[in-house]
Design an enzyme around this catalytic site. Sequence first.
Site, mmCIF file in Angstrom:
data_model
loop_
_atom_site.group_PDB
_atom_site.id
_atom_site.type_symbol
_atom_site.label_atom_id
_atom_site.label_comp_id
_atom_site.label_asym_id
_atom_site.label_seq_id
_atom_site.Cartn_x
_atom_site.Cartn_y
_atom_site.Cartn_z
ATOM 1 N N HIS A 87 -19.587 -44.906 23.670
ATOM 2 C CA HIS A 87 -20.847 -44.731 24.531
ATOM 3 C C HIS A 87 -21.813 -45.847 23.473
ATOM 4 C CE1 HIS A 87 -19.324 -41.670 26.859
ATOM 5 N NE2 HIS A 87 -18.969 -42.366 27.648
ATOM 6 N N GLN A 142 -14.708 -41.596 42.172
ATOM 7 C CA GLN A 142 -14.106 -42.546 40.949
ATOM 8 C C GLN A 142 -13.145 -41.230 41.402
ATOM 9 O OE1 GLN A 142 -16.873 -43.618 38.570
ATOM 10 N NE2 GLN A 142 -14.853 -43.601 37.066
HETATM 11 P P1 AMP Z 1 -17.165 -43.419 30.845
HETATM 12 O O1 AMP Z 1 -18.907 -42.386 30.307
HETATM 13 O O2 AMP Z 1 -16.255 -42.569 29.915
HETATM 14 O O3 AMP Z 1 -17.580 -43.776 31.753
HETATM 15 O O4 AMP Z 1 -17.525 -44.772 29.985
HETATM 16 C C1 AMP Z 1 -18.590 -45.640 29.397
HETATM 17 C C2 AMP Z 1 -18.691 -46.772 29.121
HETATM 18 O O5 AMP Z 1 -18.050 -46.103 27.689
HETATM 19 C C3 AMP Z 1 -16.812 -47.462 29.636
HETATM 20 O O6 AMP Z 1 -16.913 -48.487 29.381
HETATM 21 C C4 AMP Z 1 -15.607 -46.751 28.875
HETATM 22 O O7 AMP Z 1 -15.116 -47.999 28.950
HETATM 23 C C5 AMP Z 1 -16.633 -47.050 28.056
HETATM 24 N N1 AMP Z 1 -15.960 -45.987 26.185
HETATM 25 C C6 AMP Z 1 -15.706 -44.732 26.596
HETATM 26 N N2 AMP Z 1 -14.695 -44.062 25.510
HETATM 27 C C7 AMP Z 1 -15.131 -45.621 24.251
HETATM 28 C C8 AMP Z 1 -14.339 -45.316 23.005
HETATM 29 N N3 AMP Z 1 -13.604 -44.784 22.691
HETATM 30 N N4 AMP Z 1 -14.669 -47.030 22.845
HETATM 31 C C9 AMP Z 1 -15.603 -47.947 23.711
HETATM 32 N N5 AMP Z 1 -15.916 -47.523 24.642
HETATM 33 C C10 AMP Z 1 -15.851 -46.464 25.321
#
Ligand code: AMP
Length: 294
Positions: free
Chosen positions: A37, A61
Amino acid sequence: MKIVTDPDKMKTYAKIIKKENKLIGFIPTMGYFHEGHTSLIKTARKQSDIVIVSVFVNPIQFGVNEDFDSYPRDTARDEELARACGVDAFFCPKKEDMYPEDYSTYVDVEGLTSGLCGKSRPGHFRGVTTVVAKLFNIVRPDIAYFGQKDAQQAFVIKRMVEDLNMGITLKILPTVREKGGLAMSSRNIYLKGSERKDAAILYSSLKLAEELISSGERDAKKIIKKMRELISTVPAVSKIEYISIVDTGFLKDVAIIGGEVLIALAARVGRTRLIDNVILNVKSEKPENDHDRP
Ligand code: AMP
């Protein structure tokens, strides 16, 4: 840093920023921040005038038997990290404001959502595109940042932005990994004892695929078989939900690898569902008889 919960107030704030002709960079998240993040936030900080981050665990979702209730949450910590990364506005709307009782509108991207995670999580991407469309309408970003970690999600959102003429630039940033290779995820907190170390086998299997391709293998089935064999050496992986090699246009399975391909997998380590992927640009196989070429 401004903290906003009311979607109308967020809209008003974004409108004022727009009037000032400033570029808005937006990172939609479900919170419980890790370096994946913060890498998106830091990049947005460099590329935009105003950085807006949303934290919203989007109920629509999640499937009925999924982890909506237990999904990790720590908004106070997320706020602190966001502030430290120079975020201008932290948007954390309430469920009832995003989905009031009479809520009835959904965004559904067809095709790209039918395979990979879409197969095992029916309705998941419909929930994702609906919430992202709503957040885009509230925040009106110029640039939105997503991670390659959720590769299918990135492809689906790109399709939605194009199809619905949203006029938002999407930036997909590389997956941030732990030292052993495990992709960072808020769900990694569920991993117990040695499971975290064992989960690194998923990335090792993707690296194995990459090595096999580098050494000339182009048969997707053979590569998937070897990946499965490697993962099966680790008993902590209780289930391989899928391993797929697909093209990056339609996300359809390829038999013979060539051009840009996404190698993606989902598996359970203990009870935790994890996903990972790599995108490779593969030179097509050399024809057996060069003189057969037109
Ligand atoms: P989430 O909070 O898991 O829905 O993720 C929010 C954003 O962070 C989304 O665009 C995810 O693809 C991105 N994200 C989550 N984990 C990672 C990671 N390990 N590396 C890069 N981006 C990430």
